[in-house]
Design a protein around this motif. Structure first.
Motif, PDB file in Angstrom:
ATOM      1  N   GLY A   1      -2.410  15.099   0.825  1.00 52.34           N
ATOM      2  CA  GLY A   1      -1.823  13.767   0.669  1.00 52.34           C
ATOM      3  C   GLY A   1      -2.033  12.943   1.918  1.00 52.34           C
ATOM      4  N   SER A   2      -3.215  13.091   2.496  1.00 51.26           N
ATOM      5  CA  SER A   2      -3.498  12.453   3.783  1.00 51.26           C
ATOM      6  C   SER A   2      -3.703  10.956   3.670  1.00 51.26           C
ATOM      7  CB  SER A   2      -4.753  13.074   4.406  1.00 51.26           C
ATOM      8  OG  SER A   2      -4.486  14.392   4.809  1.00 51.26           O
ATOM      9  N   THR A   3      -3.742  10.442   2.460  1.00 50.13           N
ATOM     10  CA  THR A   3      -3.962   9.006   2.317  1.00 50.13           C
ATOM     11  C   THR A   3      -2.683   8.284   1.889  1.00 50.13           C
ATOM     12  OG1 THR A   3      -4.801   9.396   0.104  1.00 50.13           O
ATOM     13  CG2 THR A   3      -6.422   9.203   1.874  1.00 50.13           C
ATOM     14  N   GLY A   4      -1.570   8.961   2.030  1.00 57.29           N
ATOM     15  CA  GLY A   4      -0.271   8.312   1.848  1.00 57.29           C
ATOM     16  C   GLY A   4       0.339   8.066   3.211  1.00 57.29           C
ATOM     17  N   TYR A   5       1.444   7.338   3.243  1.00 57.02           N
ATOM     18  CA  TYR A   5       2.037   7.012   4.536  1.00 57.02           C
ATOM     19  C   TYR A   5       2.613   8.244   5.234  1.00 57.02           C
ATOM     20  CZ  TYR A   5       1.571   2.056   3.367  1.00 57.02           C
ATOM     21  OH  TYR A   5       1.075   0.823   3.047  1.00 57.02           O
ATOM     22  N   GLY A   6       3.167   9.180   4.469  1.00 60.33           N
ATOM     23  CA  GLY A   6       3.674  10.406   5.074  1.00 60.33           C
ATOM     24  C   GLY A   6       2.536  11.211   5.681  1.00 60.33           C
TER      25      GLY A   6
ATOM     26  N   PRO B   1       3.058  13.383  -4.248  1.00 63.69           N
ATOM     27  CA  PRO B   1       4.088  12.783  -5.104  1.00 63.69           C
ATOM     28  C   PRO B   1       4.890  13.852  -5.847  1.00 63.69           C
ATOM     29  CG  PRO B   1       1.916  11.796  -5.517  1.00 63.69           C
ATOM     30  CD  PRO B   1       1.705  13.014  -4.672  1.00 63.69           C
ATOM     31  N   SER B   2       6.088  13.485  -6.267  1.00 68.12           N
ATOM     32  CA  SER B   2       6.900  14.375  -7.090  1.00 68.12           C
ATOM     33  C   SER B   2       6.099  14.784  -8.321  1.00 68.12           C
ATOM     34  CB  SER B   2       8.170  13.661  -7.566  1.00 68.12           C
ATOM     35  OG  SER B   2       9.004  13.423  -6.472  1.00 68.12           O
TER      36      SER B   2
ATOM     37  N   ARG C   1       2.343   3.949  -0.676  1.00 72.85           N
ATOM     38  CA  ARG C   1       1.200   3.045  -0.579  1.00 72.85           C
ATOM     39  C   ARG C   1       0.663   2.596  -1.943  1.00 72.85           C
ATOM     40  NH1 ARG C   1      -4.610   3.379   2.656  1.00 72.85           N
ATOM     41  NH2 ARG C   1      -4.223   1.561   3.962  1.00 72.85           N
ATOM     42  N   GLY C   2       1.249   3.103  -3.007  1.00 74.28           N
ATOM     43  CA  GLY C   2       0.798   2.684  -4.333  1.00 74.28           C
ATOM     44  C   GLY C   2       1.031   1.195  -4.530  1.00 74.28           C
TER      45      GLY C   2
ATOM     46  N   VAL D   1      -2.405  -6.910  -0.709  1.00 75.59           N
ATOM     47  CA  VAL D   1      -1.173  -7.700  -0.628  1.00 75.59           C
ATOM     48  C   VAL D   1       0.063  -6.809  -0.477  1.00 75.59           C
ATOM     49  CG1 VAL D   1      -2.098  -9.681  -1.888  1.00 75.59           C
ATOM     50  CG2 VAL D   1      -0.947  -7.847  -3.155  1.00 75.59           C
ATOM     51  N   HIS D   2      -0.137  -5.524  -0.197  1.00 75.59           N
ATOM     52  CA  HIS D   2       0.983  -4.588  -0.022  1.00 75.59           C
ATOM     53  C   HIS D   2       1.769  -4.989   1.224  1.00 75.59           C
ATOM     54  CE1 HIS D   2       3.253  -0.930   0.569  1.00 75.59           C
ATOM     55  NE2 HIS D   2       2.702  -0.340  -0.473  1.00 75.59           N
ATOM     56  N   TYR D   3       3.080  -5.069   1.070  1.00 71.75           N
ATOM     57  CA  TYR D   3       3.925  -5.504   2.185  1.00 71.75           C
ATOM     58  C   TYR D   3       3.661  -4.713   3.469  1.00 71.75           C
ATOM     59  CZ  TYR D   3       7.945  -6.893   4.913  1.00 71.75           C
ATOM     60  OH  TYR D   3       8.736  -7.379   5.917  1.00 71.75           O
ATOM     61  N   ALA D   4       3.630  -3.386   3.340  1.00 71.40           N
ATOM     62  CA  ALA D   4       3.519  -2.554   4.546  1.00 71.40           C
ATOM     63  C   ALA D   4       2.159  -2.688   5.218  1.00 71.40           C
ATOM     64  CB  ALA D   4       3.810  -1.090   4.213  1.00 71.40           C
ATOM     65  N   GLU D   5       1.175  -3.185   4.499  1.00 73.46           N
ATOM     66  CA  GLU D   5      -0.156  -3.373   5.079  1.00 73.46           C
ATOM     67  C   GLU D   5      -0.275  -4.722   5.795  1.00 73.46           C
ATOM     68  OE1 GLU D   5      -2.799  -0.998   4.608  1.00 73.46           O
ATOM     69  OE2 GLU D   5      -1.200   0.269   3.845  1.00 73.46           O
ATOM     70  N   LEU D   6       0.535  -5.691   5.389  1.00 68.68           N
ATOM     71  CA  LEU D   6       0.409  -7.050   5.911  1.00 68.68           C
ATOM     72  C   LEU D   6       1.462  -7.394   6.945  1.00 68.68           C
ATOM     73  CD1 LEU D   6      -0.348  -8.830   2.549  1.00 68.68           C
ATOM     74  CD2 LEU D   6      -1.906  -8.611   4.478  1.00 68.68           C
ATOM     75  N   ASN D   7       2.655  -6.851   6.771  1.00 73.00           N
ATOM     76  CA  ASN D   7       3.740  -7.143   7.699  1.00 73.00           C
ATOM     77  C   ASN D   7       3.358  -6.647   9.089  1.00 73.00           C
ATOM     78  OD1 ASN D   7       6.415  -7.823   8.523  1.00 73.00           O
ATOM     79  ND2 ASN D   7       6.947  -5.646   8.419  1.00 73.00           N
TER      80      ASN D   7
END
Lengths: 351, 351, 351, 351
Positions: A13-18, A82-83, A191-192, C197-203
């Motif tokens: 899951g290296s491409t998620g924020y965690g 993910p769950s 990140r979805g 347009v993801h918040y965490a990517e732009l903020n």
């Protein structure tokens, strides 16, 4: 078993924020070497394609999710999946002889039926639910030593439980009166992409969501029930704050006596004595989320109100660090018998 | 008495956020003409020097604070002045024969001693505290008709009381169980400068402040006591959200029966029948602050939880509009016998 | 032909940000009645489902896109549709006898081949490209009177062209030296969802995009070429600012003489004499985006630098108002022979 | 001379953003020990009073500014002081035998008269201006070895010069055509309070400031003149972005040939070969500020435009790290003969 004397770690899951936060934090761990970054969706790609901030830092390409191959490359796996995904994957990894720290919620609830009710996925086999040690380090840390499998706590439960447990255990507050008003930055949504994370919808906006329906409710209740010895039911509300990182849990409870803020400070400092990552503020001082940002700290403060007989407890964490990747590393440290602070000496980023 | 058939209005405190918002909103009021914008600190300057957004819109220079002069230029005065200033100024304006809508907190508490305890200023003379009509329009609107002096409610109390009163009055919730977790954008702190409003300190940060100590607590309790007929004491927490406008009040209370969300929706819709500015959301739908931004609406939603026997009520307003300037104009409309919506037809600005 | 003496308006694309802003602004237009809100994707739904801020304001359900039906319900149509969609739809609406103000970019470039190169869609029939009046109100306003079809300018071109044209037309700056560094809030990207347009990517992030490739480049060049009488080629960069609304165009050009800031102020004030929506700031004062937020203003300021012989021109608009919905209404006002400010008296929302 | 074999460091200006960032970064430096945190305004107080995020991390109280005392406690001093203060303090520290890295702008300009013109303070004595090595590490790093006194570059000049120098030195761009459009997060304004840093004034706002007047202009010109061998004059604009950290410099210049993006990538990679902290992106890829946040990286990308014959260069840094505290430590590493990356292995914090 190790590369240059280091423990070899894989991250699923290296491409998620965690996942990317695990990569950031592990760069400076003296005893761990990342030997595989894994993503089912982007296998074969360089990680910097999706995360340019890792340019020149993580040179390796993303691997696919093959338990046997992982076992050949790593000693321990962080599953930041993910769950529903971990439920199937983790048993295979454990069977392959790997140590696992699972960051999904799949193994936190001991009762499979309760899991299915709140998570809407099929529960993992009962034996694995049984085996999983719930890794709330400052409370259950001693259970982690030497085990192979840790279920890393949720972000909201971490902030909430660290803020409530000493008072509940001491019998100072009425468990049935507990109300938890929690707030999180947007990164907690992952990140979805969907309208719910669109910048223009969230910026300059404050909203409640999943009120009385969040899957972290049974997790919190399970632990409070364990600690208090009686069945605890809580009111729990979650809100989205227009910021990226940070969780604040503002907690309310009726007190069983006329405790002062100083009493709470002393009770908590004693409870967390020797645990570097929990910082109890002076009486009357409440922590803000930025004061722990980027770090593994959980900061706690109190307001005891004689007018109403209630205490207000404020607990803050960085949801991606102490609420996910940081505590996962802390758990691995405990599993390995290392100091829990190892490689986690990150001062909060301020401002 | 009027300019071209319009009521002449003066705004004291035109260089604060409440003052400039009055200017913005009154531009489109068909029956009111701003004849004086007043600032003790910047008298003689063009307002666009401090507020360039008003370039070409408000041409007049800022006037000083002289009650006699104001009386020569205006029929009604909005006092958007700091606490402690209105206490002295408003009596003079009333003596000069002006109508007054006061946006400070100086005349909200009927008990001068309580005012002095929470506000740390000398209370206004008792006769003026007595005279002041507390202008929570949707609850006390009928008291406003024809009077000369309105005390405009605080921002937090507006969101909170509109969210609680129908349930308290109906006896559906236990007043002694009420816990209010409120959140506000930064504009609520005013335009004064100090480290507490520094961008780099607040951005990406969420913090609690004045917990159990906010001067809006006695205001909320005074009204709930009035409505319920018994002495009500509440737990009330305020937080700062990294955004400019908006207040959310998340309120918790034990229910006196097994009421559903739909029950609450119907109760509230009936209570606020005919009042355009309160919008009750469908059962299960909770409002977000951006959905009322820039407008005079107060939106309210419910989550009733059978597990805990508690209801969670979420109420949102724009703190500068319904929480200050908008409600002040609504109050003036009621004083004058006009429709309360007059000149306030602002659709929320979204996104 | 009208409802209660009002012009009947339909809005195609009512579930995009341009569409809902048209709804917001038209609420207070004295001569226009919205008789149909149209969305191909959400037909049949109440609009408040996707836009709860419109609860109680727009009661009608969303209609589908049927030109014949629209013609039965409306006199004028605003097409706030994506590029490529308007190209096909607008000819049908015009054939059905409707007036059209098109907010897409499909009819801005007179040269179909150039359109296809930059937009990557099939160009509309040449006769419609020919018919479309480019509605940059303060420059081409007189061409709009009485016509049936306006192509509304792009957001970046509006800020940029209003900032450059007087100086180009006067011959004060060298057209070949023009460099435009533009910045936009995120709402300009529309309501579609993607990682961009993801918040965490732009903020807490500032990024450049489409450098030298933005489809507004040929639009700017077409107008500057028209105004200057020579072929103009510009360097144009676009950036995303972590905010919702607002565009700033910072423009650089070599001067053909030793002009002062005061010279520019006077030149521009003369050029825009009588046009309320362009505000020229005093010499040495530069506008900020918030000073026009929520309004139809375009504010312009200058810094002339003797050291380098260059002038820096700063122009700001609200991208959804003057850059889209507001200018579209202004154009309709001009088409109908009304005052251009009609229904657009919105003071900027500050703070 | 050292504590446990470590170099002893003092930080003057520990209660500014540059000072606390030095504290954060130095926590993990293996060869440096902070032995004194100094603040003229808060001496005697615990630092956590003003910076609660340092609770439990920096236990020592703030010291006063006494050169002789500092010399007794430290080997090296970082002066993160305002302009005008360092001018007087640094000579005393050097006389006391201390090494100094100065983060103010007082010693960057070699010409005292030019300093006084742009900074409006009395210039330091010429001998110290002469002695100061301008510490732009990747360009002048070899000059730093073994010296006692480094003048740390400004934040804007760091991003700008690293982005321009290879092209200027190679003669690929025309120095007289350089236009720099720079943008900074608010932390660059420092922790002082005034209306210009008020959250409600900056949030949802984008503004230009000090256009053609910023004191970093002569610093940039001095270095470009040095590198190119001819007198260079630039157009330089600064803007404030509603975010805390980050600088982007968007730079425009006419090319002396038909260079491609790939040509630039190769030129720059060769120039910065062996320097870990400058990352040159692939052709056509531009960096965003968040991709270096919290780290010492400077990321650079290119867009070469055949239509206009200009290149657009985008360079980003974290203004408090590479633009201040990080580069200061990098300079100390070079002074001491250590690897420049020592203790600076911070991965960007993302998201």
């Amino acid at each position: 078993m190790t590369v240059a004397g280091k423990l070899r770690a894989a991250i699923v899951g290296s491409t998620g924020y965690g996942g990317v936060e695990l990569i950031r934090l592990l760069q400076n761990h003296p005893d761990i070497e990342i030997t595989s970054v894994i993503s089912s969706s982007s296998a074969g790609e360089p990680i910097e394609l999706g995360f340019p901030h890792l340019t020149g830092i993580v040179e390796r390409k993303l691997d696919g999710v093959e338990p046997a191959e992982i076992a050949g490359r790593a000693d321990v796996v962080f599953t930041a999946t993910p769950s529903g995904v971990s439920a199937k994957l983790v048993p295979q990894l454990l069977e392959a002889g790997l140590k696992v720290v699972d960051l999904s919620g799949d193994f936190r609830l001991k009762d499979g039926a309760e899991y299915e009710q709140w998570y809407k996925h099929t529960a993992p086999p009962a034996e694995y639910l049984e085996q999983a040690v719930y890794g709330l380090c400052e409370v259950y840390g001693e259970r982690a030593a030497g085990v192979d499998f840790i279920s890393n706590p949720g972000c909201y439960p971490t902030a909430t439980l660290l803020g409530l447990i000493p008072a509940v255990e001491a019998g100072w507050i009425k468990p049935e009166s507990i109300i938890i008003d929690a707030k999180s930055g947007i990164s907690g949504a992952g990140r979805g992409v969907n309208l719910g994370v669109h910048y223009a919808e969230l910026n300059e906006n404050f909203k409640a969501y999943k009120v009385n329906k969040h899957q972290h409710i049974p997790e919190i209740e399970q632990v409070l029930t364990d600690v208090s010895g009686e069945k605890v039911t809580v009111t729990f509300t979650t809100h989205l704050v227009p910021m990226t990182r940070g969780i604040m849990s503002t907690m309310y409870a009726g007190m069983n006596g006329a405790y002062s803020e100083q009493d709470f400070v002393e009770l908590y400092r004693k409870y967390y004595s020797g645990r570097s990552f929990v910082r109890i503020r002076e009486a009357g001082v409440l922590p803000a989320t930025k004061e722990v940002s980027g770090s593994n700290y959980c900061d706690i403060g109190f307001s005891a109100d004689a007018r109403t007989g209630r205490v207000t407890i404020v607990s803050v964490i960085d949801n991606i660090v102490k609420g996910a990747a940081g505590q996962a590393i802390q758990n691995l440290n405990l599993m390995m018998g290392w100091e829990e602070t190892r490689g986690l000496g990150y001062t909060p980023v301020y401002p």
